[in-house]
Design a protein around this motif. Structure first.
Motif, mmCIF file in Angstrom:
data_model
loop_
_atom_site.group_PDB
_atom_site.id
_atom_site.type_symbol
_atom_site.label_atom_id
_atom_site.label_comp_id
_atom_site.label_asym_id
_atom_site.label_seq_id
_atom_site.Cartn_x
_atom_site.Cartn_y
_atom_site.Cartn_z
ATOM 1 N N TRP A 78 -16.247 -41.074 -38.257
ATOM 2 C CA TRP A 78 -15.759 -41.717 -37.031
ATOM 3 C C TRP A 78 -14.255 -41.911 -37.171
ATOM 4 C CZ3 TRP A 78 -16.728 -42.737 -32.204
ATOM 5 C CH2 TRP A 78 -16.048 -43.761 -31.558
ATOM 6 N N ASP A 79 -13.504 -41.243 -36.320
ATOM 7 C CA ASP A 79 -12.050 -41.386 -36.394
ATOM 8 C C ASP A 79 -11.491 -41.509 -34.985
ATOM 9 O OD1 ASP A 79 -12.079 -38.857 -35.336
ATOM 10 O OD2 ASP A 79 -11.468 -37.848 -37.161
ATOM 11 N N GLY A 80 -10.187 -41.341 -34.892
ATOM 12 C CA GLY A 80 -9.538 -41.545 -33.605
ATOM 13 C C GLY A 80 -9.983 -40.574 -32.530
ATOM 14 N N PHE A 81 -10.636 -39.521 -32.903
ATOM 15 C CA PHE A 81 -11.100 -38.532 -31.935
ATOM 16 C C PHE A 81 -12.561 -38.745 -31.554
ATOM 17 C CE2 PHE A 81 -7.427 -36.677 -33.866
ATOM 18 C CZ PHE A 81 -6.820 -35.963 -32.856
ATOM 19 N N GLY A 82 -13.182 -39.716 -32.166
ATOM 20 C CA GLY A 82 -14.591 -39.949 -31.890
ATOM 21 C C GLY A 82 -15.441 -39.533 -33.081
ATOM 22 N N ARG A 83 -16.647 -39.084 -32.784
ATOM 23 C CA ARG A 83 -17.539 -38.671 -33.868
ATOM 24 C C ARG A 83 -17.235 -37.241 -34.286
ATOM 25 N NH1 ARG A 83 -23.066 -41.651 -33.296
ATOM 26 N NH2 ARG A 83 -22.731 -42.947 -31.470
ATOM 27 N N ASN A 84 -17.246 -37.026 -35.571
ATOM 28 C CA ASN A 84 -17.103 -35.684 -36.122
ATOM 29 C C ASN A 84 -18.272 -35.441 -37.051
ATOM 30 O OD1 ASN A 84 -14.054 -34.816 -35.449
ATOM 31 N ND2 ASN A 84 -14.163 -36.995 -35.862
ATOM 32 N N MET A 191 -14.859 -37.285 -24.034
ATOM 33 C CA MET A 191 -14.248 -38.588 -24.275
ATOM 34 C C MET A 191 -12.793 -38.622 -23.803
ATOM 35 S SD MET A 191 -16.813 -40.151 -25.354
ATOM 36 C CE MET A 191 -16.072 -41.713 -25.681
ATOM 37 N N LYS B 50 -7.287 -39.642 -25.806
ATOM 38 C CA LYS B 50 -7.910 -40.963 -25.871
ATOM 39 C C LYS B 50 -7.112 -41.848 -26.803
ATOM 40 C CE LYS B 50 -11.572 -41.577 -28.300
ATOM 41 N NZ LYS B 50 -12.792 -41.558 -29.113
ATOM 42 N N SER B 72 -20.131 -29.914 -34.118
ATOM 43 C CA SER B 72 -19.315 -30.799 -34.950
ATOM 44 C C SER B 72 -18.380 -31.647 -34.091
ATOM 45 C CB SER B 72 -18.508 -29.968 -35.943
ATOM 46 O OG SER B 72 -17.620 -30.774 -36.663
ATOM 47 N N SER B 79 -5.307 -37.657 -29.606
ATOM 48 C CA SER B 79 -5.624 -39.058 -29.817
ATOM 49 C C SER B 79 -4.354 -39.749 -30.283
ATOM 50 C CB SER B 79 -6.728 -39.182 -30.870
ATOM 51 O OG SER B 79 -6.805 -40.495 -31.358
#
Lengths: 216, 289
Positions: A78-84, A191, B50, B72, B79
Motif C-alpha cells: 500500500w503506497d501513494g498510488f494505492g494497492r500494488n 483512483m 491522487k 498488479s 501521486s
C-alpha cells in the motif's frame, strides 16, 4: 573416467519417454490457462519497449502452477498510488504441448518474455518476466519443459481482447474500458482524484482554470 | 498571560488543504499519446492523479466487484504528497502590517471590516511521483510538466474562507527531479518512477480580527486646552472644512482617506472625552498618525 554406458539416458527414446511423462503429469495435475501473445505496435529499439501493445491472440494449453509467492506474506503493498499486488508465480509447460499448440497458428517455438498468461480459476493476468528451462538443466540431453517466471500484470492501457476460446469479451476498441470490464474492475479503480482537486480549487482560485491549467 | 490557544481563540484558515487542492489540480489533465508504427491507430490516455496520503479504507475501492488480485497495478499514474514545510525568511515583511478585507460586511447594522496581522511566509515542498511502464510515457508526461514551470508558475488564490477575501499569489517552482527504473530485476514487472520535487511559496495566516469601519470622526484644532469641535462628518465625505479660531481663516483638508485603513478603527473620540474628561489632543496631520 566416463559414466556407465547402461546409465546414459541421453538417447532419443529416453528423451521422448521423459517428455511424454512430463506432459502427462502436467495434464494430470495442471490447469488450463490461456497463453496470450503480445503484438508490438510501436517498437522502439532505442528505449527497448513497445508502449502500444495488443494482446489479441489467445491459446489454451495446460500448465502446472509450480509455485506462488506472496512477498511479505501478503503480496500487497500500500503506497501513494494505492494497492500494488506484488505476487509472483511460476508456471511450467511441457515443450511438447507448447509446440503442438503454437505450431498451428504461429512460428513460436518457446514462450516469450512479455507475453501474458490468463489464469481462469483465479481470474488473473500474469506477465512472463523470465523463461527458464526445466529444473534438471537438460540432464537427459534435451529440455522437457519451460518454467515461466511471472508477475501479476501491470496494466498500462494495452488492448486486451479476444474473440476466441476465452472468457474475455470483445468490448470495443477503447482499451481501458475493455480491460476494466474484462477483469471486472470498476472504472474508479484508476483512483483518479482529478475532480476532487478541481472542485477544491474552484473555490479558491481567482485566475486559475483547473480545467485548463496549462492554458492549452 | 493571555492564553495563546483555547476555544475562544480557535481559528482555522485551511491554507494547507487549499495548497494541496491547487497543486493537484495543476496536474489533473495530463494526457499521453501512443501512436502505432503505421500511424493507423492513436490512443490518448489520461494520467490519473491522487493525493498519496490517506487511509486504505477511504482511498481504496472496496466494492464487491473489485478484486485486486487480478492485476498488479494500473499505469501510468501520478501521486503527490506534501513532504516538508519550512520558514522562508527572505519573504518576511513587517509583522504589524495588516491584511484587510476588501469592502465591509454589515452585521446587525454595524459595518465590520475584518483584518489579519501579517501572514507568515512558508515554503511547501511537494513531491510528485510519476509511475509508468514505458519510458516513452514518462518522457511525454515530464516534457509537458517541466516547461510549464518556466521559471515558476504563479497562481492567484482568492481566499474566501478566512473572512478577509484577500487575494494571494503563490508561485511554484521545480526543485529537482529524481529518476528510478528497476528494469534489471527480472522478478518484477518493470516500473519506472520519477520524483519531481516542487516548492510552493505559500503562507500561513493568523487569526481574523473583526474590525469596525469609521462612520464618524471628530476633529479638534487650535487651542488644545479648550478645543472646539470644528467639524463632524462621515467618512465618505472625505473633504473637511476647518476654520482657525484665531485668524478665522478657512482651510480644506486634503483628505482623510487614510482613516479608512483601520488605524482609527476603535477611536471614537467622543467616548474618550466622555471617559477621561479631557479632549484628545490631535494635530491636523491625520494621515500620518
Amino acid at each position: 573416467m566416463a559414466i556407465n554406458i547402461m546409465s546414459d539416458f541421453r538417447n532419443k527414446n529416453e528423451q521422448n519417454l521423459v517428455s511424454d511423462l512430463i506432459k502427462e503429469a502436467i495434464e494430470q495435475r495442471g490447469t488450463d490457462i490461456h497463453y496470450i501473445l503480445r503484438t508490438q505496435l510501436n517498437t522502439d529499439y532505442i528505449l527497448g519497449e513497445s508502449s502500444m501493445s495488443d494482446f489479441t491472440d489467445f491459446f489454451l494449453m495446460p500448465m502446472y502452477l509450480e509455485s506462488m509467492e506472496h512477498y511479505d506474506n501478503s503480496g500487497m503493498v500500500w503506497d501513494g498510488f494505492g494497492r500494488n499486488n506484488m505476487d509472483a508465480a511460476t508456471f511450467e509447460v511441457s515443450t511438447i504441448t507448447f509446440q503442438n499448440v503454437m505450431s498451428q497458428n504461429t512460428d513460436l517455438t518457446r514462450p516469450r518474455e512479455g507475453d501474458l498468461i490468463y489464469l481462469p480459476f483465479a481470474d488473473s493476468l500474469w506477465e512472463i518476466t523470465l523463461v527458464k528451462t526445466d529444473q534438471k538443466y537438460k540432464q537427459t540431453g534435451i529440455n522437457h519443459s519451460w518454467r515461466l517466471i511471472c508477475k501479476l500484470f501491470s496494466y498500462s492501457h494495452e488492448n486486451i481482447e479476444s474473440n476466441t476460446e476465452t472468457d474475455f469479451n470483445s468490448l470495443g476498441t477503447q482499451a481501458t474500458i475493455g480491460i476494466l470490464n474484462s477483469l471486472g474492475l470498476a472504472p474508479d479503480s484508476l483512483m483518479d482524484e482529478t475532480e476532487l482537486f478541481k472542485s477544491e480549487t474552484a473555490q479558491t482560485t481567482a485566475d486559475f482554470d483547473p480545467n485548463n491549467p496549462f492554458n492549452y | 498571560m493571555t492564553p495563546l490557544f483555547g476555544l475562544d481563540n480557535f481559528y482555522n484558515n485551511g491554507a494547507i488543504k487549499k495548497y494541496i487542492g491547487v497543486f493537484g489540480s495543476i496536474f489533473s489533465d495530463i494526457y499521453i499519446q501512443r501512436v502505432s508504427q503505421d500511424s493507423t491507430r492513436t490512443d490518448a490516455i489520461k494520467v490519473p492523479i491522487k493525493y498519496g496520503n490517506g487511509n486504505m479504507y477511504v482511498k481504496s475501492d472496496q466494492g464487491e466487484e473489485v478484486d485486486y488480485t487480478k492485476i498488479s497495478r494500473i499505469l501510468p499514474a501520478m501521486s503527490f504528497e506534501l513532504e516538508n514545510v519550512y520558514y522562508d525568511k527572505s519573504r518576511k515583511t513587517n509583522q504589524f502590517n495588516t491584511i484587510s478585507q476588501t469592502g465591509y460586511t454589515t452585521t446587525n447594522g454595524v459595518n465590520n471590516r475584518n483584518y489579519q496581522y501579517n501572514r507568515l511566509p512558508y515554503n511547501f515542498i511537494f513531491g510528485l511521483k510519476i509511475r509508468t511502464k514505458n519510458l516513452d510515457d514518462m518522457f511525454q508526461i515530464v516534457e509537458q510538466i517541466i516547461p510549464t514551470f518556466d521559471s515558476n508558475l504563479v497562481i492567484t488564490l482568492e481566499d474566501t474562507v478566512n473572512q478577509v477575501n484577500s487575494n494571494q499569489e503563490i508561485s511554484i517552482t521545480i526543485n529537482e527531479i529524481k529518476m528510478d527504473d528497476d528494469y534489471q530485476d527480472e522478478m518484477k514487472s518493470r516500473l519506472i518512477e520519477w520524483l519531481i520535487t516542487f516548492e510552493l511559496k505559500g503562507f500561513f495566516y493568523k487569526k481574523t480580527i473583526t474590525g469596525f469601519t469609521i462612520n464618524t470622526a471628530n476633529l479638534y484644532f487650535g487651542d488644545i486646552d479648550n478645543p472646539p469641535v470644528i467639524t463632524n462628518t462621515s467618512v465618505p465625505d472625505i473633504s473637511i472644512t476647518t476654520q482657525d479660531p484665531i485668524t478665522g481663516k478657512q482651510e480644506i483638508l486634503p483628505s482623510i482617506a487614510t482613516l479608512e485603513q483601520g488605524l482609527f478603527a476603535s477611536a471614537d473620540l467622543k467616548n474618550i472625552e466622555a471617559i477621561t474628561g479631557t479632549a484628545p489632543k490631535i494635530r491636523p496631520t491625520l494621515g500620518t498618525q
